[in-house]
Design a protein around this motif. Structure first.
Motif, PDB file in Angstrom:
ATOM      1  N   ASN A   1       7.487  54.329  47.585  1.00 46.24           N
ATOM      2  CA  ASN A   1       6.657  53.129  47.498  1.00 46.24           C
ATOM      3  C   ASN A   1       5.158  53.438  47.505  1.00 46.24           C
ATOM      4  N   LEU A   2       4.779  54.485  46.790  1.00 49.82           N
ATOM      5  CA  LEU A   2       3.378  54.935  46.785  1.00 49.82           C
ATOM      6  C   LEU A   2       2.598  54.138  45.738  1.00 49.82           C
ATOM      7  N   PHE A   3       2.245  52.928  46.086  1.00 52.89           N
ATOM      8  CA  PHE A   3       1.664  52.023  45.090  1.00 52.89           C
ATOM      9  C   PHE A   3       0.160  52.203  44.892  1.00 52.89           C
ATOM     10  N   ALA A   4      -0.482  52.901  45.811  1.00 54.74           N
ATOM     11  CA  ALA A   4      -1.945  53.022  45.725  1.00 54.74           C
ATOM     12  C   ALA A   4      -2.361  54.460  45.453  1.00 54.74           C
ATOM     13  N   ASN A   5      -2.903  54.691  44.288  1.00 53.69           N
ATOM     14  CA  ASN A   5      -3.340  56.030  43.909  1.00 53.69           C
ATOM     15  C   ASN A   5      -4.872  56.079  43.917  1.00 53.69           C
ATOM     16  N   LEU A   6      -5.419  56.889  44.808  1.00 55.11           N
ATOM     17  CA  LEU A   6      -6.874  56.978  44.935  1.00 55.11           C
ATOM     18  C   LEU A   6      -7.363  58.264  44.293  1.00 55.11           C
ATOM     19  N   ARG A   7      -8.283  58.133  43.355  1.00 57.41           N
ATOM     20  CA  ARG A   7      -8.795  59.313  42.650  1.00 57.41           C
ATOM     21  C   ARG A   7     -10.329  59.317  42.678  1.00 57.41           C
ATOM     22  N   PRO A   8     -10.906  60.058  43.603  1.00 58.98           N
ATOM     23  CA  PRO A   8     -12.369  60.085  43.698  1.00 58.98           C
ATOM     24  C   PRO A   8     -12.970  60.986  42.626  1.00 58.98           C
ATOM     25  N   ALA A   9     -14.007  60.535  41.967  1.00 60.41           N
ATOM     26  CA  ALA A   9     -14.719  61.367  40.992  1.00 60.41           C
ATOM     27  C   ALA A   9     -16.173  61.448  41.425  1.00 60.41           C
ATOM     28  N   TYR A  10     -16.571  62.634  41.757  1.00 60.91           N
ATOM     29  CA  TYR A  10     -17.855  62.866  42.402  1.00 60.91           C
ATOM     30  C   TYR A  10     -18.539  64.015  41.687  1.00 60.91           C
ATOM     31  N   LEU A  11     -19.797  63.847  41.382  1.00 61.64           N
ATOM     32  CA  LEU A  11     -20.508  64.951  40.711  1.00 61.64           C
ATOM     33  C   LEU A  11     -21.248  65.799  41.746  1.00 61.64           C
ATOM     34  N   TYR A  12     -20.778  67.019  41.938  1.00 62.14           N
ATOM     35  CA  TYR A  12     -21.485  67.942  42.827  1.00 62.14           C
ATOM     36  C   TYR A  12     -22.788  68.351  42.162  1.00 62.14           C
ATOM     37  N   GLU A  13     -23.842  68.345  42.945  1.00 59.65           N
ATOM     38  CA  GLU A  13     -25.167  68.778  42.477  1.00 59.65           C
ATOM     39  C   GLU A  13     -25.047  70.135  41.747  1.00 59.65           C
ATOM     40  N   GLU A  14     -24.235  71.023  42.322  1.00 57.00           N
ATOM     41  CA  GLU A  14     -24.097  72.387  41.781  1.00 57.00           C
ATOM     42  C   GLU A  14     -23.379  72.415  40.437  1.00 57.00           C
TER      43      GLU A  14
ATOM     44  N   ILE B   1     -11.448  55.845  41.802  1.00 57.39           N
ATOM     45  CA  ILE B   1     -10.566  55.013  40.996  1.00 57.39           C
ATOM     46  C   ILE B   1      -9.354  54.658  41.856  1.00 57.39           C
ATOM     47  N   VAL B   2      -9.104  53.367  42.000  1.00 55.80           N
ATOM     48  CA  VAL B   2      -7.930  52.890  42.735  1.00 55.80           C
ATOM     49  C   VAL B   2      -6.932  52.406  41.688  1.00 55.80           C
ATOM     50  N   ARG B   3      -5.934  53.221  41.469  1.00 53.83           N
ATOM     51  CA  ARG B   3      -4.972  52.993  40.387  1.00 53.83           C
ATOM     52  C   ARG B   3      -3.647  52.489  40.962  1.00 53.83           C
ATOM     53  N   GLU B   4      -3.159  51.366  40.440  1.00 54.06           N
ATOM     54  CA  GLU B   4      -1.832  50.881  40.833  1.00 54.06           C
ATOM     55  C   GLU B   4      -0.817  51.901  40.312  1.00 54.06           C
ATOM     56  N   LEU B   5       0.179  52.266  41.140  1.00 52.92           N
ATOM     57  CA  LEU B   5       1.002  53.425  40.750  1.00 52.92           C
ATOM     58  C   LEU B   5       2.501  53.160  40.628  1.00 52.92           C
ATOM     59  N   THR B   6       2.962  51.990  40.996  1.00 47.94           N
ATOM     60  CA  THR B   6       4.423  51.800  40.941  1.00 47.94           C
ATOM     61  C   THR B   6       4.832  50.604  40.079  1.00 47.94           C
ATOM     62  N   GLY B   7       3.920  50.145  39.227  1.00 51.32           N
ATOM     63  CA  GLY B   7       4.268  49.013  38.362  1.00 51.32           C
ATOM     64  C   GLY B   7       3.783  49.233  36.943  1.00 51.32           C
ATOM     65  N   GLY B   8       3.701  48.138  36.205  1.00 52.14           N
ATOM     66  CA  GLY B   8       3.162  48.191  34.845  1.00 52.14           C
ATOM     67  C   GLY B   8       4.084  48.896  33.860  1.00 52.14           C
ATOM     68  N   LEU B   9       3.479  49.400  32.799  1.00 49.97           N
ATOM     69  CA  LEU B   9       4.236  50.020  31.700  1.00 49.97           C
ATOM     70  C   LEU B   9       5.108  51.181  32.146  1.00 49.97           C
ATOM     71  N   TYR B  10       4.668  51.875  33.199  1.00 49.34           N
ATOM     72  CA  TYR B  10       5.409  53.048  33.644  1.00 49.34           C
ATOM     73  C   TYR B  10       6.801  52.691  34.160  1.00 49.34           C
ATOM     74  N   PHE B  11       6.937  51.480  34.687  1.00 47.64           N
ATOM     75  CA  PHE B  11       8.205  51.122  35.336  1.00 47.64           C
ATOM     76  C   PHE B  11       8.889  49.931  34.690  1.00 47.64           C
ATOM     77  N   GLY B  12       8.323  49.414  33.588  1.00 55.80           N
ATOM     78  CA  GLY B  12       8.956  48.305  32.894  1.00 55.80           C
ATOM     79  C   GLY B  12      10.172  48.780  32.108  1.00 55.80           C
ATOM     80  N   LYS B  13      10.954  47.820  31.662  1.00 61.40           N
ATOM     81  CA  LYS B  13      12.135  48.127  30.871  1.00 61.40           C
ATOM     82  C   LYS B  13      11.709  48.772  29.558  1.00 61.40           C
ATOM     83  N   ARG B  14      12.397  49.825  29.166  1.00 60.74           N
ATOM     84  CA  ARG B  14      12.085  50.419  27.861  1.00 60.74           C
ATOM     85  C   ARG B  14      13.361  50.704  27.101  1.00 60.74           C
TER      86      ARG B  14
END
Ligand code: IPM
Ligand code: MG
Length: 361
Positions: free
Chosen positions: A104-117, A137-150
């Motif tokens: 049930n890992l519905f919340a995917n957190l992906r930080p994008a940070y520019l290091y000075e270096e 980026i807070v990405r929904e991870l257990t719904g949408g196209l990934y888990f719909g009927k195909r």
């Protein structure tokens, strides 16, 4: 304290980068007096090779029994790997989607940070980078196209494929709440990304996000169409604080965001459920083309360790120490090939792991 950590090395460069990340956990143990008990689990291609399926009940049970899961990457070269001769539901990626759903890992957190270096590794012009950027980026991870009927079938004599994009209001609300909670601890701005000019699911998304926003009067909410967001990420990345979006858009935008930080090899991620439990993995894939060469950048996985310490184990000091060590190694001029620039010292995967571990204080 004693913690149980499940390790999923996976496929491709996965085992190499997880080995370095474990080195970091071990160093944290040593310095801060914790003890970590590890258990290695199979997922993806590695699981197919052993059990014929990309995810077993045993892996799910062992993951559930741990305090947190650290993963490398799964999957192989779709052209040459025998895993891709199997039907889609038995391929490596199905294992990853399966474990996200099972836990049930519905919340995917992906930080994008520019290091000075790493400004030199950023592909954007100086004037676009401005004062740098720091977004999550807070990405929904257990719904949408990934888990719909195909389905792929012949329809009126024509081969036809269908994927379905479904979201209910509860799924939207819980991920929106996560995004707003995170924004409250940051610069208090949420950009909700959708395609409300075309999709019903996006129109519902917008409506529910606006309802949630009412509980967070201090947070500024803006809506942005996904095509515009793709453009804004390279036009003016500094405008973003928290990007809230659905599964597929988040998959695409997070790869784009990672590249403007210099390399996809820098982007960590946390996938969380309603409790403290989470699965932590770099946002990049298994890079089969460079697997076994000892050149993969382990930093995204090591930064995922920092997220694991912070979110699942509440070890903030230790998480800071890992992040500081990464910053220090960059300051000291060490680079893997993907972030290499003139005047720096190029190192391999193992060396990078050693150099970061040495710098943990
Ligand atoms: C990611 C990956 C996965 C995804 C793949 C491997 C299924 O691209 O974690 O971003 O699309 O979620
Ligand atoms: Mg992806």
């Amino acid at each position: 304290m004693d913690y149980k950590i499940a390790l999923i090395p996976g496929d491709g460069i996965g085992p190499e980068i997880v080995r370095e990340a474990k080195k970091i956990l071990d160093k944290v143990c040593l310095i801060y007096g914790h003890s970590f008990t590890y258990k290695e689990l199979l997922l993806g291609g590695a699981s197919i090779d052993r059990h014929g399926v990309p995810l077993t009940d045993e892996t799910i049970a062992d993951a559930k029994a741990s305090d947190a899961v650290l993963m490398g990457s799964i999957g192989g070269d779709a052209k040459t790997s025998p895993w891709y001769q199997l039907e889609p539901s038995r391929r490596p990626e199905a294992g990853l989607l399966g474990i996200r759903k099972a836990l049930n890992l519905f919340a995917n957190l992906r930080p994008a940070y520019l290091y000075e270096e790493l400004k030199a590794a950023c592909p954007l012009k100086e004037e676009r980078i401005g004062a740098g950027f720091d977004m999550i980026i807070v990405r929904e991870l257990t719904g949408g196209l990934y888990f719909g009927k195909r389905e792929t079938a012949e329809k009126d004599g024509v081969m036809t494929a269908v994927d379905t994009l479904t979201y209910n209001e509860n799924e939207i609300r819980r991920i929106a709440v996560k995004a707003f909670d995170i924004a409250m601890k940051r610069r208090k701005k949420v950009t909700s990304v959708d395609k409300a000019n075309v999709l019903d699911s996006s129109r519902l998304w917008r409506k529910v996000v606006e309802e949630v926003a009412k509980d967070y009067p201090q947070v500024t909410l803006e809506h942005m169409l996904v095509d515009n967001c793709a453009m804004q990420l390279v036009h003016n990345p500094g405008q973003f604080d928290v990007i809230l979006t659905e599964n597929m858009f988040g998959d695409i935008l997070s790869d784009e965001a990672s590249m403007v930080t210099g390399s996809i090899g820098m982007l960590s991620s946390a996938s969380l459920n309603e409790t403290k439990f989470g699965l932590y993995e770099p946002s990049h894939g298994s890079a089969p083309d460079i697997a076994g060469k000892g050149i993969a950048n382990p930093i995204a996985t090591i930064l995922s360790v920092a997220m694991l310490l912070r979110y699942s184990l509440d070890l903030d000091k230790e998480a800071d120490a890992v992040e500081d060590a990464v910053r220090q190694v960059l300051k000291d001029g060490y680079r893997t090939v993907d972030i290499m620039s003139g005047g720096c010292m190029q190192v391999g995967t193992v060396q990078m792991g050693d150099l970061i571990a040495e710098r943990i204080r």
